[in-house]
Design an enzyme around this catalytic site. Structure first.
Site, PDB file in Angstrom:
ATOM      1  N   ASN A 155       0.840  -1.194   0.000  1.00 26.94           N
ATOM      2  CA  ASN A 155       0.000   0.000   0.000  1.00 26.94           C
ATOM      3  C   ASN A 155       0.878   1.247   0.000  1.00 26.94           C
ATOM      4  O   ASN A 155       2.106   1.171   0.067  1.00 26.94           O
ATOM      5  CB  ASN A 155      -0.927   0.014   1.217  1.00 26.94           C
ATOM      6  CG  ASN A 155      -2.357  -0.333   0.865  1.00 26.94           C
ATOM      7  OD1 ASN A 155      -2.890   0.162  -0.132  1.00 26.94           O
ATOM      8  ND2 ASN A 155      -2.985  -1.184   1.657  1.00 26.94           N
ATOM      9  N   ASP A 219      -2.862   2.794   4.852  1.00 20.54           N
ATOM     10  CA  ASP A 219      -3.409   2.244   3.612  1.00 20.54           C
ATOM     11  C   ASP A 219      -2.828   3.067   2.461  1.00 20.54           C
ATOM     12  O   ASP A 219      -1.623   3.284   2.394  1.00 20.54           O
ATOM     13  CB  ASP A 219      -4.938   2.266   3.665  1.00 20.54           C
ATOM     14  CG  ASP A 219      -5.589   1.241   2.753  1.00 20.54           C
ATOM     15  OD1 ASP A 219      -5.327   1.285   1.532  1.00 20.54           O
ATOM     16  OD2 ASP A 219      -6.373   0.407   3.236  1.00 20.54           O
TER      17      ASP A 219
END
Length: 314
Positions: A155, A219
């Site tokens: 990510n 993320d």
């Protein structure tokens, strides 16, 4: 001093995705693009100011898309579970560029985007999530080259404004790493920890009273014109803005608990968009946050960087 910000967010979509990801602003079309991973579809919508122009358009893809990026000559490049594909137009035929170099029964592509030189990068995630088998790949011509290893869930891919630093996060490890980046060749070197977030407390479950605080895990991400790295904190209900030295500059509240990725857009690149998730969330959480999985926008003071376009090999 860390700023605590609570901006006003506008919901651009009202029909939630399962897990929306990989947003980018297309400057030529004035559209926002993203993917819905479990929905196996891409999405786009025209945006003017803080309002959409017309409905969200969806494109069924038949398998999970990890990420998507625009192509310089027109069209889109997509990382699907089994490989990298090129589409010359929205909804058009997919032409395979490179097969996935992993066991597609256990891994799939996740976060990715193009570097400033137009190479497409995509990281993989190990779906059992008990080993750090994810790899960061770069398209060198039509060959996928492994550039970094050791992530469970790839990510947070991004580059600094001067293209001299590459960032990559492992969500499960709560860690964002950085490398020196050589733009002409795409080579990376001098790996280091850019920022280590606090781990999830043992037994932590959303909504339980009396438990230890949890700020979320990194993320997707984007970088602004000042070189600050904006990290979506999954389960943390916030974004964190980090300086180029990895220091926390600001914490920005988000309208739902699981933001997945920010991007900058609008004509001045001062509209901040976020994708979000509702996949696997409890009934109680979804009752409190029914727009989880939707796309949101707000205005920011510092513009972001424009999207990088994929440049196919001649």
């Amino acid at each position: 001093m860390t700023l605590q910000l609570s901006p006003v967010w506008n919901a651009l979509s009202r029909t939630p995705d399962g897990l929306s990801e990989s947003p980018f602003w297309h400057p030529h079309e004035q559209r926002l693009y993203w993917v819905d991973i479990p929905g196996c579809r891409a999405a786009r919508v025209s945006v003017q100011g803080d309002q959409t122009k017309g409905p969200v358009e969806y494109w069924p893809l038949g398998q999970e898309p990890g990420c998507i990026a625009p192509v310089q000559s027109g069209g889109l490049v997509l990382a699907l579970r089994d490989g990298i594909y090129l589409a010359r137009e929205w909804g058009g035929p997919l032409r395979a560029l490179a097969a996935a170099p992993y066991d597609t029964g256990r891994l799939r592509f996740n976060d990715g985007k193009c570097d400033p030189q137009g190479r497409f990068w995509a990281g993989s995630m190990y779906e059992p999530r008990d080993q750090a088998l994810g790899v960061l790949y770069a398209m060198q011509g039509l060959h996928l080259q492994a550039m970094a290893h050791g992530a469970t869930t790839a990510n947070g891919l991004a580059w600094s404004p001067d293209a001299r630093t590459l960032y990559w996060a492992d969500t499960a490890a709560h860690c964002v790493r950085a490398w020196d980046f050589e733009a002409s060749s795409g080579a990376v070197s001098k790996e280091r920890v850019f920022h280590q977030f606090a781990s999830k407390p043992a037994g932590w479950v959303w909504g339980q009273p009396g438990q230890s605080a949890y700020g979320g895990r990194p993320d997707g991400a984007a970088v602004d014109a000042e070189g600050a790295y904006w990290s979506a904190q999954y389960e943390g209900q916030r974004l964190v803005r980090l300086s180029p030295q990895g220091e926390v500059l600001a914490k920005i509240d988000t309208p739902v608990p699981c933001p997945t990725m920010p991007c900058f857009g609008g004509p001045d690149l001062q509209t901040l968009f976020i994708t979000t998730s509702r996949q696997g969330r409890s009934d109680a959480e979804l009752a409190r946050y029914p727009l989880a999985g939707c796309i949101f926008s707000t205005r920011v003071d510092v513009p972001g960087l424009p999207v990088n376009f994929y440049r196919p090999p001649a």
